[in-house]
Every structure is written in C-alpha cells, then in structure tokens.
Motif scaffolding. Structure first.
Motif, mmCIF file in Angstrom:
data_model
loop_
_atom_site.group_PDB
_atom_site.id
_atom_site.type_symbol
_atom_site.label_atom_id
_atom_site.label_comp_id
_atom_site.label_asym_id
_atom_site.label_seq_id
_atom_site.Cartn_x
_atom_site.Cartn_y
_atom_site.Cartn_z
ATOM 1 N N ASP A 1 -14.179 15.277 28.471
ATOM 2 C CA ASP A 1 -13.446 13.995 27.895
ATOM 3 C C ASP A 1 -12.188 14.478 27.723
ATOM 4 O OD1 ASP A 1 -15.369 12.407 28.852
ATOM 5 O OD2 ASP A 1 -16.384 12.260 26.611
ATOM 6 N N LYS A 2 -11.979 15.513 26.891
ATOM 7 C CA LYS A 2 -10.560 15.808 26.388
ATOM 8 C C LYS A 2 -9.739 16.219 27.667
ATOM 9 C CE LYS A 2 -8.171 19.260 23.383
ATOM 10 N NZ LYS A 2 -7.213 19.751 24.254
ATOM 11 N N PHE A 3 -10.271 17.032 28.703
ATOM 12 C CA PHE A 3 -9.454 17.148 29.722
ATOM 13 C C PHE A 3 -9.205 15.935 30.597
ATOM 14 C CE2 PHE A 3 -9.153 18.794 34.385
ATOM 15 C CZ PHE A 3 -8.247 19.149 34.229
ATOM 16 N N LYS A 4 -10.306 15.130 30.907
ATOM 17 C CA LYS A 4 -10.031 14.163 31.626
ATOM 18 C C LYS A 4 -8.838 13.142 31.178
ATOM 19 C CE LYS A 4 -12.135 10.102 32.978
ATOM 20 N NZ LYS A 4 -13.384 9.462 32.369
ATOM 21 N N ASN A 5 -8.828 13.060 29.654
ATOM 22 C CA ASN A 5 -7.854 12.276 29.208
ATOM 23 C C ASN A 5 -6.405 12.771 29.378
ATOM 24 O OD1 ASN A 5 -9.753 10.602 28.045
ATOM 25 N ND2 ASN A 5 -9.763 11.522 26.269
ATOM 26 N N GLU A 6 -6.239 13.961 29.904
ATOM 27 C CA GLU A 6 -5.030 14.592 30.041
ATOM 28 C C GLU A 6 -4.333 13.858 31.457
ATOM 29 O OE1 GLU A 6 -3.034 16.793 28.362
ATOM 30 O OE2 GLU A 6 -4.452 16.711 26.868
ATOM 31 N N LEU A 7 -5.402 13.506 32.371
ATOM 32 C CA LEU A 7 -5.190 13.036 33.524
ATOM 33 C C LEU A 7 -5.056 11.632 33.667
ATOM 34 C CD1 LEU A 7 -7.814 15.526 35.624
ATOM 35 C CD2 LEU A 7 -5.384 15.893 34.838
ATOM 36 N N ASP A 8 -3.913 10.958 33.392
ATOM 37 C CA ASP A 8 -4.014 9.407 33.226
ATOM 38 C C ASP A 8 -3.878 9.017 34.407
ATOM 39 O OD1 ASP A 8 -3.649 7.085 31.915
ATOM 40 O OD2 ASP A 8 -1.512 7.113 31.996
ATOM 41 N N GLY A 9 -4.667 8.201 35.102
ATOM 42 C CA GLY A 9 -4.447 7.587 36.449
ATOM 43 C C GLY A 9 -5.862 7.829 37.433
ATOM 44 N N VAL A 10 -6.909 8.344 36.512
ATOM 45 C CA VAL A 10 -8.060 8.631 37.360
ATOM 46 C C VAL A 10 -8.776 7.226 37.404
ATOM 47 C CG1 VAL A 10 -10.446 9.441 37.200
ATOM 48 C CG2 VAL A 10 -8.437 11.070 36.757
ATOM 49 N N HIS A 11 -9.210 6.835 38.592
ATOM 50 C CA HIS A 11 -9.867 5.641 38.849
ATOM 51 C C HIS A 11 -11.422 5.541 38.531
ATOM 52 C CE1 HIS A 11 -6.195 5.217 41.334
ATOM 53 N NE2 HIS A 11 -6.103 4.253 40.821
ATOM 54 N N TYR A 12 -11.894 6.596 39.068
ATOM 55 C CA TYR A 12 -13.320 6.843 38.930
ATOM 56 C C TYR A 12 -14.062 8.155 38.373
ATOM 57 C CZ TYR A 12 -13.384 2.637 42.003
ATOM 58 O OH TYR A 12 -13.298 1.309 42.503
ATOM 59 N N GLU A 13 -15.123 8.332 37.700
ATOM 60 C CA GLU A 13 -15.610 9.551 37.404
ATOM 61 C C GLU A 13 -16.810 9.693 38.105
ATOM 62 O OE1 GLU A 13 -17.208 11.640 33.479
ATOM 63 O OE2 GLU A 13 -15.752 10.178 33.157
ATOM 64 N N MET A 14 -17.314 10.938 38.484
ATOM 65 C CA MET A 14 -18.425 11.469 39.007
ATOM 66 C C MET A 14 -18.956 12.664 38.478
ATOM 67 S SD MET A 14 -17.831 10.512 42.993
ATOM 68 C CE MET A 14 -19.343 10.533 43.821
#
Length: 139
Positions: free
Chosen positions: A108-121
C-alpha cells in the motif's frame, strides 16, 4: 520484520519511470523489486512501448515476488483509443514466506507513490493476470 511497513523506501527512479509511463507513454510496463538489504523498492525492468503482454508476463519471476505496472491500451465500443494503468502485486505460491510477507506489508505504501493507477490486481499465478482479465476490468 515488524517495521517493514514503515521503513520501506522508494528510489526516485521508481517515481520517474512511472511518470514517464503515465504521462509520456514512454514504457509499456515497469517491474519493481524490493532490495531487502537496502529496504528500498527499485526498478528492475522497464518494458519498451512495443513490447507485448507476453514480454511483460515473462519478466515476472516464477518463484519470487514483484510489483509491476502495466499500461493496457484498448479501443472502446465507441472506437475511442483508451489506456488504463494496472498495478500488479505478483506473489507466486512458491515464493518464500518471508518475501511474500515483505511485499504484502509494503504494497500500500508503495502503490500510494504511484499516483494515477486505475486498477489493482493481486496474483499468485499467471492465470490471475491474464490479458483477458485486464480487458474485462478496463472496459
């Protein structure tokens, strides 16, 4: 290991590569890995724009965890060209338990660094990230 969630760093190259993928369409995908000794997420591989989904899939290790983003291009029913960015948490069943834990607690911390992701799998085997699944979610 209890501090894995709070102490994981992210190299600036990760953010830069993601922005190039997102804004400039300079890459098809990016594979990230955690360097455990440095407690940092780093770029492992960048896929060129003309690389295929099969190239992307082949870049994920069979027995180790990774994070990845994939820029999925498609044409809508109205004949409009679109693109959706997928964040993939790759955690194969045969990966080490400690590694799976590290990736899960840092995700979650890493994904929050990538602003603009549409979907998570999240995937434990290739069938869970099949191109048909991306297509279904993007449309």
């Amino acid at each position: 290991m209890a501090n894995a969630r709070t102490s994981m760093g992210v190299e600036e190259a990760c953010r830069r590569a993601f922005l190039e993928l997102q804004r400039k369409k300079a890459h098809r995908y990016i594979v990230f890995k955690i360097e455990e000794k440095r407690k940092t997420v780093v770029v492992e591989k960048i896929g060129e724009v003309d690389e295929s989904y099969e190239d992307f899939r082949a870049s994920l290790p069979d027995a180790d965890c990774r994070y990845a983003v994939y820029d999925y291009d498609f044409v809508t029913d109205d004949n409009c060209q679109k693109s959706k960015i997928f964040f993939i948490a790759w955690s194969p069943d045969i990966a080490r338990i400690r590694t799976k834990f590290l990736y899960a607690t840092s995700k979650d911390k890493f994904k929050n660094e990538l602003d603009g992701v549409h979907y998570e799998m999240q995937a434990t085997d290739p069938t869970e990230i099949a191109i048909d699944i991306m297509k279904e979610r993007a449309h």
